[in-house]
Design a protein around this motif. Structure first.
Motif, mmCIF file in Angstrom:
data_model
loop_
_atom_site.group_PDB
_atom_site.id
_atom_site.type_symbol
_atom_site.label_atom_id
_atom_site.label_comp_id
_atom_site.label_asym_id
_atom_site.label_seq_id
_atom_site.Cartn_x
_atom_site.Cartn_y
_atom_site.Cartn_z
ATOM 1 N N ARG A 152 19.520 -0.964 -3.207
ATOM 2 C CA ARG A 152 20.084 -0.972 -1.868
ATOM 3 C C ARG A 152 19.516 -0.141 -0.832
ATOM 4 O O ARG A 152 19.335 -0.400 0.077
ATOM 5 N N LEU A 153 19.210 1.136 -1.268
ATOM 6 C CA LEU A 153 18.873 2.291 -0.339
ATOM 7 C C LEU A 153 17.763 1.633 0.380
ATOM 8 O O LEU A 153 17.405 1.974 1.461
ATOM 9 N N ASN A 154 16.597 1.375 -0.538
ATOM 10 C CA ASN A 154 15.254 0.681 0.214
ATOM 11 C C ASN A 154 15.526 -0.578 1.020
ATOM 12 O O ASN A 154 14.891 -0.501 2.141
ATOM 13 N N ALA A 155 16.467 -1.281 0.750
ATOM 14 C CA ALA A 155 16.728 -2.541 1.470
ATOM 15 C C ALA A 155 17.213 -2.322 2.788
ATOM 16 O O ALA A 155 16.559 -2.565 3.913
ATOM 17 N N ASP A 156 18.097 -1.405 2.783
ATOM 18 C CA ASP A 156 18.878 -0.730 4.075
ATOM 19 C C ASP A 156 17.999 0.119 4.766
ATOM 20 O O ASP A 156 17.678 -0.499 6.085
ATOM 21 N N HIS A 157 17.154 0.739 4.128
ATOM 22 C CA HIS A 157 16.037 1.632 4.871
ATOM 23 C C HIS A 157 14.783 0.713 5.631
ATOM 24 O O HIS A 157 14.730 0.917 6.608
ATOM 25 N N MET A 158 14.463 -0.359 4.831
ATOM 26 C CA MET A 158 13.254 -1.187 5.383
ATOM 27 C C MET A 158 13.857 -1.993 6.285
ATOM 28 O O MET A 158 13.236 -2.278 7.538
ATOM 29 N N PRO A 176 0.793 -1.225 -0.086
ATOM 30 C CA PRO A 176 -0.016 -0.045 0.069
ATOM 31 C C PRO A 176 0.866 1.364 -0.130
ATOM 32 O O PRO A 176 0.404 2.398 -0.679
ATOM 33 N N VAL A 177 1.883 1.253 0.492
ATOM 34 C CA VAL A 177 2.923 2.320 0.563
ATOM 35 C C VAL A 177 3.540 2.587 -0.620
ATOM 36 O O VAL A 177 3.735 3.704 -1.170
ATOM 37 N N HIS A 178 4.059 1.472 -1.192
ATOM 38 C CA HIS A 178 4.651 1.741 -2.677
ATOM 39 C C HIS A 178 3.551 2.298 -3.571
ATOM 40 O O HIS A 178 3.749 3.139 -4.374
ATOM 41 N N LEU A 179 2.206 1.713 -3.373
ATOM 42 C CA LEU A 179 1.292 2.066 -4.384
ATOM 43 C C LEU A 179 1.226 3.604 -4.240
ATOM 44 O O LEU A 179 0.962 4.369 -5.195
ATOM 45 N N GLU A 180 0.983 4.175 -2.936
ATOM 46 C CA GLU A 180 0.907 5.452 -2.624
ATOM 47 C C GLU A 180 1.999 6.443 -3.117
ATOM 48 O O GLU A 180 1.633 7.427 -3.773
ATOM 49 N N ALA A 181 3.182 5.876 -2.922
ATOM 50 C CA ALA A 181 4.330 6.582 -3.764
ATOM 51 C C ALA A 181 4.309 6.632 -5.136
ATOM 52 O O ALA A 181 4.687 7.766 -5.683
ATOM 53 N N PHE A 182 3.944 5.588 -5.709
ATOM 54 C CA PHE A 182 3.919 5.605 -7.270
ATOM 55 C C PHE A 182 2.846 6.647 -7.533
ATOM 56 O O PHE A 182 2.978 7.392 -8.697
ATOM 57 N N ALA A 183 1.597 6.650 -7.123
ATOM 58 C CA ALA A 183 0.821 7.654 -7.417
ATOM 59 C C ALA A 183 1.134 9.120 -7.287
ATOM 60 O O ALA A 183 0.612 9.675 -8.117
ATOM 61 N N GLU A 184 1.798 9.294 -6.126
ATOM 62 C CA GLU A 184 2.188 10.701 -5.986
ATOM 63 C C GLU A 184 3.233 11.414 -7.011
ATOM 64 O O GLU A 184 3.141 12.310 -7.548
ATOM 65 N N PHE A 206 8.864 6.854 -1.317
ATOM 66 C CA PHE A 206 8.466 5.655 -0.556
ATOM 67 C C PHE A 206 9.305 5.587 0.688
ATOM 68 O O PHE A 206 8.669 5.282 1.812
ATOM 69 N N ARG A 207 10.732 5.749 0.769
ATOM 70 C CA ARG A 207 11.423 5.854 1.898
ATOM 71 C C ARG A 207 10.624 6.775 3.065
ATOM 72 O O ARG A 207 10.773 6.706 4.329
ATOM 73 N N ARG A 208 10.387 7.747 2.375
ATOM 74 C CA ARG A 208 10.077 9.116 3.439
ATOM 75 C C ARG A 208 8.592 8.513 3.999
ATOM 76 O O ARG A 208 8.333 8.702 5.244
ATOM 77 N N MET A 209 7.716 7.596 3.257
ATOM 78 C CA MET A 209 6.503 7.330 3.517
ATOM 79 C C MET A 209 6.436 6.098 4.515
ATOM 80 O O MET A 209 5.739 5.923 5.486
ATOM 81 N N ALA A 210 7.535 5.389 4.362
ATOM 82 C CA ALA A 210 7.757 4.075 4.899
ATOM 83 C C ALA A 210 8.417 3.884 6.342
ATOM 84 O O ALA A 210 9.491 3.521 6.370
ATOM 85 N N MET A 211 7.853 4.860 7.255
ATOM 86 C CA MET A 211 8.615 4.929 8.479
ATOM 87 C C MET A 211 8.085 4.221 9.639
ATOM 88 O O MET A 211 8.672 4.075 10.665
ATOM 89 N N GLU A 212 6.758 3.631 9.481
ATOM 90 C CA GLU A 212 5.931 3.246 10.561
ATOM 91 C C GLU A 212 5.446 1.639 10.330
ATOM 92 O O GLU A 212 4.762 0.988 11.006
ATOM 93 N N LEU A 213 6.414 0.897 9.449
ATOM 94 C CA LEU A 213 5.795 -0.468 8.947
ATOM 95 C C LEU A 213 6.362 -1.429 10.060
ATOM 96 O O LEU A 213 7.231 -1.021 10.561
ATOM 97 N N LYS A 214 5.696 -2.526 10.138
ATOM 98 C CA LYS A 214 6.150 -3.496 11.218
ATOM 99 C C LYS A 214 6.420 -4.744 10.421
ATOM 100 O O LYS A 214 5.526 -5.097 9.312
#
Length: 219
Positions: A111-117, A18-26, A76-84
């Motif tokens: 790699r940036l996304n993998a490290d962030h997630m 859902p966060v990826h979808l939101e990021a693509f849409a924006e 996406f990285r900006r939006m994905a701060m509260e995932l569990k």
């Protein structure tokens, strides 16, 4: 004998779609591209950014595809701060560690996304073997990412179990010869079976998963 568990990241370790979808849409609204659930499932989920933006923005040159991809991942990285982590994942990783079973990450994400997630999920130290899109060409659905992980783990395909949520990821895992579970964060059980999944689970607590793992670990 079971020697390793190999995980995809988005939609598998975490329900991040859902966060990826939101990021693509924006990011793509400036181009007049409407990203809805149907578009996300048919043209985005599990694919590389190169393939995604070539499909969604065929009128633009590759350089602009790359710029949009970078913008989307930063969004996406900006939006994905509260995932569990997906339910049951931490218990599964603890079980693997207790049984001397290795774990690896195989993702089409950069790699940036993998490290962030992994940082957000508190899993940065849990995946000593990681294969991201920059390290292999081509990415999933080609089996090379999984074959690369197997080589780094020093094991054969029959000694590992893979976890995937997308058609491209499942096809990659199966082409590499792995017994593979489909994680039902984006597809249905029937859809997973149709693309070759050996089993399908909703969470990592599913009994069907543990019956397989405990049997293979004891073999």
């Amino acid at each position: 004998m079971l020697k390793a568990l190999i995980f995809d990241m988005d939609g598998t370790l975490v329900h991040s779609d859902p966060v990826h979808l939101e990021a693509f849409a924006e990011v793509l609204k400036a181009e007049g591209v409407d990203i809805n659930e149907e578009i996300y499932r048919s043209k985005i989920i599990g694919r590389t950014n190169e393939a995604i933006f070539a499909s969604l923005l065929p009128h633009l040159p590759v350089e602009e595809h790359e710029a949009y991809a970078d913008e989307k991942e930063a969004t996406f990285r900006r939006m994905a701060m509260e995932l569990k982590p997906l339910e049951g994942l931490l218990e599964l990783l603890d079980w693997a560690e207790a049984h001397g079973i290795k774990v690896a990450l195989v993702t089409n994400a950069p790699r940036l996304n993998a490290d962030h997630m992994l940082d957000v999920l508190g899993l940065a130290e849990r995946f000593p073997v990681q294969v991201t899109i920059e390290e292999v060409e081509p990415g999933k659905p080609d089996p090379l990412p999984y074959l690369t992980a197997l080589e780094r783990l020093g094991i054969k395909a029959e000694e590992a179990v893979a976890f995937e949520d997308s058609p491209s990821g499942m096809r990659a895992a199966k082409a590499a010869g792995l017994f593979s579970f489909g994680v039902l964060t984006g597809l249905t059980r029937d859809e997973m079976r149709e693309i070759g999944a050996d089993g399908a689970i909703v969470t990592f607590h599913d009994r069907a998963l543990w019956e397989i793992l405990e049997h293979r670990a004891a073999s």
